[in-house]
Design a protein around this motif. Structure first.
Motif, PDB file in Angstrom:
ATOM      1  N   LEU A  46       0.842  -1.194   0.000  1.00  0.00           N
ATOM      2  CA  LEU A  46       0.000   0.000   0.000  1.00  0.00           C
ATOM      3  C   LEU A  46       0.876   1.243   0.000  1.00  0.00           C
ATOM      4  O   LEU A  46       1.895   1.289   0.695  1.00  0.00           O
ATOM      5  N   ASP A  47       0.470   2.243  -0.767  1.00  0.00           N
ATOM      6  CA  ASP A  47       1.238   3.487  -0.798  1.00  0.00           C
ATOM      7  C   ASP A  47       0.291   4.633  -1.106  1.00  0.00           C
ATOM      8  O   ASP A  47      -0.676   4.486  -1.867  1.00  0.00           O
ATOM      9  N   SER A  48       0.572   5.799  -0.527  1.00  0.00           N
ATOM     10  CA  SER A  48      -0.349   6.930  -0.609  1.00  0.00           C
ATOM     11  C   SER A  48      -0.170   7.798  -1.845  1.00  0.00           C
ATOM     12  O   SER A  48      -1.070   8.574  -2.187  1.00  0.00           O
ATOM     13  N   VAL A  49       0.979   7.719  -2.526  1.00  0.00           N
ATOM     14  CA  VAL A  49       1.222   8.600  -3.670  1.00  0.00           C
ATOM     15  C   VAL A  49       0.168   8.343  -4.747  1.00  0.00           C
ATOM     16  O   VAL A  49      -0.115   7.200  -5.101  1.00  0.00           O
ATOM     17  N   ALA A  92      -1.742  -5.021   2.087  1.00  0.00           N
ATOM     18  CA  ALA A  92      -2.976  -5.792   2.196  1.00  0.00           C
ATOM     19  C   ALA A  92      -2.593  -7.254   1.986  1.00  0.00           C
ATOM     20  O   ALA A  92      -1.996  -7.613   0.969  1.00  0.00           O
ATOM     21  N   ILE A  93      -2.947  -8.113   2.967  1.00  0.00           N
ATOM     22  CA  ILE A  93      -2.442  -9.481   3.028  1.00  0.00           C
ATOM     23  C   ILE A  93      -3.614 -10.453   3.024  1.00  0.00           C
ATOM     24  O   ILE A  93      -4.653 -10.203   3.657  1.00  0.00           O
ATOM     25  N   ASP A  94      -3.448 -11.555   2.344  1.00  0.00           N
ATOM     26  CA  ASP A  94      -4.451 -12.610   2.305  1.00  0.00           C
ATOM     27  C   ASP A  94      -4.870 -12.985   3.732  1.00  0.00           C
ATOM     28  O   ASP A  94      -4.043 -13.357   4.553  1.00  0.00           O
ATOM     29  N   MET A  95      -6.176 -12.910   4.032  1.00  0.00           N
ATOM     30  CA  MET A  95      -6.665 -13.171   5.385  1.00  0.00           C
ATOM     31  C   MET A  95      -6.320 -14.578   5.866  1.00  0.00           C
ATOM     32  O   MET A  95      -6.123 -14.797   7.077  1.00  0.00           O
ATOM     33  N   ASN A  96      -6.215 -15.542   4.971  1.00  0.00           N
ATOM     34  CA  ASN A  96      -5.902 -16.902   5.382  1.00  0.00           C
ATOM     35  C   ASN A  96      -4.508 -17.019   5.997  1.00  0.00           C
ATOM     36  O   ASN A  96      -4.202 -18.025   6.647  1.00  0.00           O
ATOM     37  N   ARG A 288       2.577  -3.088 -20.670  1.00  0.00           N
ATOM     38  CA  ARG A 288       1.923  -2.882 -19.375  1.00  0.00           C
ATOM     39  C   ARG A 288       2.649  -1.763 -18.635  1.00  0.00           C
ATOM     40  O   ARG A 288       3.879  -1.730 -18.600  1.00  0.00           O
ATOM     41  N   ILE A 289       1.883  -0.879 -18.024  1.00  0.00           N
ATOM     42  CA  ILE A 289       2.432   0.116 -17.108  1.00  0.00           C
ATOM     43  C   ILE A 289       2.310  -0.452 -15.707  1.00  0.00           C
ATOM     44  O   ILE A 289       1.220  -0.820 -15.262  1.00  0.00           O
ATOM     45  N   LEU A 290       3.430  -0.534 -15.002  1.00  0.00           N
ATOM     46  CA  LEU A 290       3.467  -1.156 -13.686  1.00  0.00           C
ATOM     47  C   LEU A 290       3.624  -0.112 -12.583  1.00  0.00           C
ATOM     48  O   LEU A 290       4.108   0.997 -12.818  1.00  0.00           O
ATOM     49  N   SER A 291       3.242  -0.521 -11.393  1.00  0.00           N
ATOM     50  CA  SER A 291       3.468   0.317 -10.214  1.00  0.00           C
ATOM     51  C   SER A 291       4.955   0.313  -9.856  1.00  0.00           C
ATOM     52  O   SER A 291       5.634  -0.712 -10.002  1.00  0.00           O
ATOM     53  N   PRO A 292       5.482   1.428  -9.357  1.00  0.00           N
ATOM     54  CA  PRO A 292       6.858   1.418  -8.847  1.00  0.00           C
ATOM     55  C   PRO A 292       7.067   0.408  -7.720  1.00  0.00           C
ATOM     56  O   PRO A 292       8.188   0.002  -7.448  1.00  0.00           O
ATOM     57  N   PHE A 293       5.962  -0.006  -7.067  1.00  0.00           N
ATOM     58  CA  PHE A 293       6.052  -0.978  -5.976  1.00  0.00           C
ATOM     59  C   PHE A 293       5.507  -2.339  -6.378  1.00  0.00           C
ATOM     60  O   PHE A 293       5.136  -3.140  -5.507  1.00  0.00           O
ATOM     61  N   ASP A 294       5.453  -2.596  -7.675  1.00  0.00           N
ATOM     62  CA  ASP A 294       4.967  -3.899  -8.127  1.00  0.00           C
ATOM     63  C   ASP A 294       5.808  -5.002  -7.485  1.00  0.00           C
ATOM     64  O   ASP A 294       7.044  -4.886  -7.390  1.00  0.00           O
ATOM     65  N   PRO A 295       5.170  -6.088  -7.028  1.00  0.00           N
ATOM     66  CA  PRO A 295       5.951  -7.153  -6.373  1.00  0.00           C
ATOM     67  C   PRO A 295       7.034  -7.751  -7.255  1.00  0.00           C
ATOM     68  O   PRO A 295       8.035  -8.257  -6.744  1.00  0.00           O
ATOM     69  N   ALA A 296       6.875  -7.682  -8.570  1.00  0.00           N
ATOM     70  CA  ALA A 296       7.920  -8.192  -9.454  1.00  0.00           C
ATOM     71  C   ALA A 296       9.149  -7.290  -9.470  1.00  0.00           C
ATOM     72  O   ALA A 296      10.227  -7.715  -9.888  1.00  0.00           O
ATOM     73  N   LEU A 297       8.997  -6.038  -9.016  1.00  0.00           N
ATOM     74  CA  LEU A 297      10.092  -5.063  -9.067  1.00  0.00           C
ATOM     75  C   LEU A 297      10.492  -4.544  -7.697  1.00  0.00           C
ATOM     76  O   LEU A 297      11.405  -3.731  -7.597  1.00  0.00           O
TER      77      LEU A 297
END
Length: 398
Positions: A46-49, A92-96, A288-297
């Motif tokens: 999660l990020d506010s920008v 945000a994390i999987d509730m399980n 694809r345009i990705l988030s700067p915080f994408d889990p792949a990056l």
């Protein structure tokens, strides 16, 4: 025995497949479909920008282009498919996975009580009971509802008033949970009033959690060093991850592989025994345009090793010294990162302004690639609430 070599092309394919980027981004993007995406990823930072879209929304949109921000809000506040807590950052994390977070609550409580006592204003420990009692007696609250008689800080993100620090400590230690977000402001409540009973009352031992965390990280990454396993959830220590890796090698649930980087170098990593037999799908050629915080990056060094993509956010770099815009978005085509783009939504005018695109060395902006980029920018504009895309005169820097 010789160690198998995973070629760079195969490593990229495996890695992108495990991160949900090897298939077209179709699907409902809400409800059970969204919960499955988050479960596959494990968590979404999660990020506010919000220059164009918030980071978490862009991460999910990149995988499900029918996704809209209300989908994640409902997953957190209504459906309780996810809970909010800390990995390497707020997520945000999987509730399980909640039962395994109890180890992190305990470790964070010990760490932060020591760290924040010396680095935060006021006496954290004297405020904890007061804030907890306020939430218990009066229900949900935000940081603005506690410590009303305390001086508000002006020193930036971490210059919290003492009751705000206590509130965050209670959240990080698991005594409070985020019930919802109002805008981007966290709304806290007692954990037992937020987390479903099945997950709240489930038990996992420390050994169970360490074993799960390392194995689940490896399954989501495809291949990893023990340090990367420890960093994935930020629950286990590097020593625990290293011990897990050696035990997994010994019992045959993991093997060593040499992963080839973009520069041809090899890096020894752990992998599941069947990794070399897998044939992951080739990512589609779309842009694809990705988030700067994408889990792949998220791991910048790993992104550079795998993709040859040196990426840093220049938020804190003075404007005259920036090489790019202060918050540029990575751009991927197929299994290749082809550049970074600077854009900002002017929502009152209904315009997505594209001020710069910097292609990577060797990337030519021919008609086909330009058309694919235009198409993705059009989709991004609609997602960001804009009707049109406007390009600056000198937007293409290649």
């Amino acid at each position: 025995m010789s160690v198998p070599v995973l070629s760079n092309a195969a490593a990229r394919a495996v890695f992108l497949h495990r991160h949900g980027l090897s298939a077209p981004p179709s699907g409902a993007g809400k409800g059970a479909d969204l919960a499955e995406v988050i479960s596959d990823l494990g968590f979404v930072q999660l990020d506010s920008v919000n220059t164009f879209a918030r980071a978490h929304d862009l991460i999910l949109w990149s995988r499900r282009q029918q996704y809209r921000p209300s989908g994640l809000q409902n997953a957190l506040a209504r459906d309780r498919d996810v809970f909010e807590h800390w990995t390497h950052d707020a997520a945000a994390i999987d509730m399980n996975l909640y039962p395994h977070w109890k180890l992190k609550f305990a470790r964070d409580a010990k760490l932060l009580a020591s760290r924040w006592r010396d680095t935060r204003r006021g006496d954290l420990m004297t405020k904890i009971d007061e804030v907890l009692r306020q939430v218990s007696d009066h229900g949900c609250c935000t940081s603005g509802d506690v410590g009303l008689d305390e001086v508000r800080g002006k020193g930036g993100w971490w210059d919290w008033h003492p009751s705000k620090t206590a509130l965050e400590y209670l959240w990080r230690s698991g005594q409070l949970s985020v019930a919802r977000r109002d805008g981007f402001k966290k709304v806290y409540d007692l954990t037992e009033r937020v987390i479903p009973a099945a997950q709240l009352n489930a038990y996992a031992s420390e050994a169970d959690t360490v074993h799960w965390a390392c194995g689940a990280a490896l399954d989501r990454l495809g291949f990893a060093t023990s340090g990367e396993l420890a960093a994935f959830w930020d629950i286990v220590t590097p020593a625990e991850a290293k011990a897990w890796g050696m035990a997994a090698i010994a019992d045959g649930t993991a093997i060593w592989v040499d992963v080839q980087g973009a520069d041809g170098s090899l890096r020894q990593s752990l992998a599941r025994p069947d990794l070399m037999d897998q044939v992951p799908p080739v990512p589609p050629a779309r842009v694809r345009i990705l988030s700067p915080f994408d889990p792949a990056l998220r791991d910048r060094k790993r992104a550079e090793r795998l993709f040859g993509f040196h990426y840093r956010i220049e938020i804190f770099v003075p404007a005259p010294k920036r090489q790019y815009g202060y918050y540029v978005f990575p751009v991927m085509e197929g299994d290749r990162l082809i550049g970074r783009i600077d854009m900002k939504a002017d929502r009152p005018a209904g315009i997505l302004n594209v001020t710069g695109f910097w292609p990577e060395v060797g990337v030519q902006m021919g008609a086909g690639r330009r058309s694919r980029l235009d198409a993705e920018l059009g989709r991004a504009a609609r997602f960001g609430g804009c009707a049109d895309v406007v390009y600056a005169d000198d937007w293409c820097k290649g």
